[in-house]
Design an enzyme around this catalytic site. Structure first.
Site, short mmCIF file in Angstrom:
data_model
loop_
_atom_site.label_atom_id
_atom_site.label_comp_id
_atom_site.label_asym_id
_atom_site.label_seq_id
_atom_site.Cartn_x
_atom_site.Cartn_y
_atom_site.Cartn_z
CG HIS A 22 -1.94 1.01 1.29
ND1 HIS A 22 -1.93 2.00 2.24
CD2 HIS A 22 -3.02 1.23 0.52
CE1 HIS A 22 -2.98 2.78 2.05
NE2 HIS A 22 -3.65 2.34 1.02
CD GLU A 50 -3.32 2.39 -2.55
OE1 GLU A 50 -4.27 3.21 -2.64
OE2 GLU A 50 -2.25 2.67 -1.97
CG ASP A 52 -3.29 7.05 -2.91
OD1 ASP A 52 -4.39 6.54 -2.67
OD2 ASP A 52 -2.25 6.76 -2.26
CG HIS A 65 -3.19 8.95 0.74
ND1 HIS A 65 -3.63 9.65 1.85
CD2 HIS A 65 -4.09 7.97 0.53
CE1 HIS A 65 -4.74 9.09 2.30
NE2 HIS A 65 -5.04 8.06 1.52
CD GLU A 118 -7.72 5.83 -3.03
OE1 GLU A 118 -8.40 6.74 -2.50
OE2 GLU A 118 -7.00 5.06 -2.36
#
Length: 170
Positions: A22, A50, A52, A65, A118
């Site tokens: 993450h 993962e 953002d 993020h 994301e």
């Protein structure tokens, strides 16, 4: 069909069913989250990543993020209010690393591991979707687009129906 997805014509998710790091493989001391080094380490260790994405004021897709730089860079300013060159002046958690662009991350990972992208969005503004989709259109690796914002996923459903999507919830 935002609530109840069809069981047919769904994107293939099999290539993205792996363990994920993450925001990359980081310690937030020498290797900050969402940094090129965190992503390099994750890919080298075989972890999916993962990350953002959001837009700068001048339309660059960057990997970060939080909506503001407060926690990670110590500056009370929004990513969306800065140009890429202004954003590059800030360092991640006191290291030498800066906020990477999605282009840089895609070049670094180069399909070695799958990505969970994301898409960040505080409102119904879907301006981040097209530039993100265009970068992913040319990417040779497995990925899934996810968001807490259903309007952003709706954009992908309409304009990139072949792309695997995931609705995030809390």
């Amino acid at each position: 069909s935002m609530i109840m997805p069809r069981a047919t014509d769904q994107p293939d998710m099999s290539k993205i069913l792996v363990d994920y790091a993450h925001r990359g493989l980081f310690d937030n001391k020498t290797v900050p989250e969402n940094s090129l080094e965190a992503f390099r380490r994750a890919a080298e260790h075989g972890f999916g990543i993962e990350l953002d994405v959001q837009l700068t004021a001048d339309g660059h897709v960057v990997v970060f993020h939080d909506y503001t730089l407060t926690r990670v860079c110590g500056a009370d300013v929004k990513v969306s209010e800065l140009t890429l060159s202004e954003l590059r002046q800030y360092k991640l958690l006191g290291t030498g690393y800066t906020v990477p662009t999605l282009t840089e991350v895609l070049a670094l990972v180069n399909g070695r591991v799958p990505l969970l992208v994301e898409v960040k969005g505080e409102s119904t503004n879907d301006g981040v979707c097209l530039p993100t989709a265009r970068l992913l259109d040319d990417y040779n690796g497995a990925f899934c687009v996810e968001s807490f914002n259903p309007m952003l996923l709706r954009w992908f459903k309409i304009h990139r129906p072949e792309v695997a999507r995931g609705q995030l919830v809390t």
